[in-house]
Design a protein around this motif. Structure first.
Motif, short mmCIF file in Angstrom:
data_model
loop_
_atom_site.label_atom_id
_atom_site.label_comp_id
_atom_site.label_asym_id
_atom_site.label_seq_id
_atom_site.Cartn_x
_atom_site.Cartn_y
_atom_site.Cartn_z
N GLN A 35 0.82 -1.21 0.00
CA GLN A 35 0.00 0.00 0.00
C GLN A 35 0.86 1.26 0.00
N ARG A 58 -0.61 11.57 -3.92
CA ARG A 58 -1.76 10.76 -4.35
C ARG A 58 -2.76 10.58 -3.20
N GLN A 59 -2.26 10.38 -1.99
CA GLN A 59 -3.15 10.23 -0.84
C GLN A 59 -3.95 11.50 -0.60
N GLU A 61 -4.78 13.69 -2.91
CA GLU A 61 -5.76 13.79 -3.99
C GLU A 61 -6.96 12.89 -3.72
N VAL A 62 -6.71 11.69 -3.23
CA VAL A 62 -7.80 10.77 -2.88
C VAL A 62 -8.65 11.37 -1.78
N ALA A 65 -10.90 14.01 -3.22
CA ALA A 65 -11.98 13.42 -4.01
C ALA A 65 -13.06 12.84 -3.12
N ASP A 66 -12.67 12.30 -1.96
CA ASP A 66 -13.64 11.73 -1.03
C ASP A 66 -14.55 12.80 -0.43
#
Length: 68
Positions: A35, A58-59, A61-62, A65-66
């Motif tokens: 991970q 990336r984390q 960005e996630v 988005a959430d």
């Protein structure tokens, strides 16, 4: 964004844990579960600082988005 000094820097499990302000056990579990970007050298986990910085991006960005 990563600096050119970080490009080839390799970190130990402890250094990544300190960098991310989590326990070594957490980093070990993330690495073993694939991970977080990691690789083994002689049976011990190693991490590219540039890849860890990209993973952090990336984390984030996630997470954004959430929220939408």
């Amino acid at each position: 964004m990563t600096s050119s000094a970080d490009e080839g820097k390799i970190l130990t499990l402890k250094q990544v844990a300190d960098f991310l302000k989590v326990t070594e056990r957490t980093i070990y579990r993330l690495a073993a579960a694939k991970q977080i970007p990691a690789f083994k050298v002689g049976g011990t986990w190693r991490f590219s600082k540039a890849e860890i910085n990209q993973w952090i991006q990336r984390q984030q960005e996630v997470g954004k988005a959430d929220k939408t």
